[in-house]
Design an enzyme around this catalytic site. Sequence first.
Site, PDB file in Angstrom:
ATOM      1  N   SER A   1       0.971  -1.361  -0.013  1.00 22.66           N
ATOM      2  CA  SER A   1      -0.051  -0.002   0.067  1.00 22.66           C
ATOM      3  C   SER A   1       0.816   1.294   0.026  1.00 22.66           C
ATOM      4  O   SER A   1       0.248   2.270  -0.381  1.00 22.66           O
ATOM      5  CB  SER A   1      -1.007   0.092   1.183  1.00 22.66           C
ATOM      6  OG  SER A   1      -0.202   0.105   2.368  1.00 22.66           O
TER       7      SER A   1
ATOM      8  N   LYS B   1       0.616   4.496   7.148  1.00 27.49           N
ATOM      9  CA  LYS B   1      -0.125   5.051   6.271  1.00 27.49           C
ATOM     10  C   LYS B   1       0.305   6.813   6.378  1.00 27.49           C
ATOM     11  O   LYS B   1       0.978   7.077   7.483  1.00 27.49           O
ATOM     12  CB  LYS B   1      -1.726   5.102   6.315  1.00 27.49           C
ATOM     13  CG  LYS B   1      -2.173   3.720   6.061  1.00 27.49           C
ATOM     14  CD  LYS B   1      -2.175   3.549   4.550  1.00 27.49           C
ATOM     15  CE  LYS B   1      -2.992   2.112   4.082  1.00 27.49           C
ATOM     16  NZ  LYS B   1      -2.202   0.766   4.894  1.00 27.49           N
TER      17      LYS B   1
END
Length: 202
Positions: A119, A156
């Site tokens: 990701s 993230k």
Amino acid sequence: MKVLTARQQQVYDLIRDHIAHSGMPPTRAEIAQQLGFRSPNAAEEHLKALARKGVIEIVSGASRGIRLLMEEETGIPLVGRVAAGEPLLAQEHIECRYQVDPAMFKPSADFLLRVSGMSMKNIGIMDGDLLAVHKTEDVRNGQIVVARIDDEVTVKRLKKQGNTVHLLAENEEFAPIVVDLRQQSFSIEGLAVGVIRNSDWS
């Protein structure tokens, strides 16, 4: 501490030297190969004997999950899988320690986290990498953080607006994670400060 047999001392010395030279414990196969055992299972039996004598600790589920207990531990801890509701740096979560100077990262790294998934690939954080993390809750929008959402840990880019947190991936195939602070448990575990990539360490 109980007295070690000559063979047990050989195994212990090998583990200690391997950590000193490569920054990580050896695998069972490496122990077997270097000491002439017939199979990794023979190495495992010696490790269990050392664990019973209190000189090492075996971390289940990790091929290099051997922790020395006879000497003061140094290096950066590698955090493995984290059980729900438990602190990230709980002793039972530490797979091993890497002999890397924490000060090579700015700010200094407090622990390593193994990256799972792609990701964040657009900024060079790949599956299997070891992410160096500075433990802090003092982070700003736009920084790469290690966050915990309802006991799930993720890496993230942070974007906070009022009572809503957006955790943004660096890969167009992954949608943002949206957290409602009024309804979900959310905490910052640390700030990403670097990446270690070494196929031998993954």
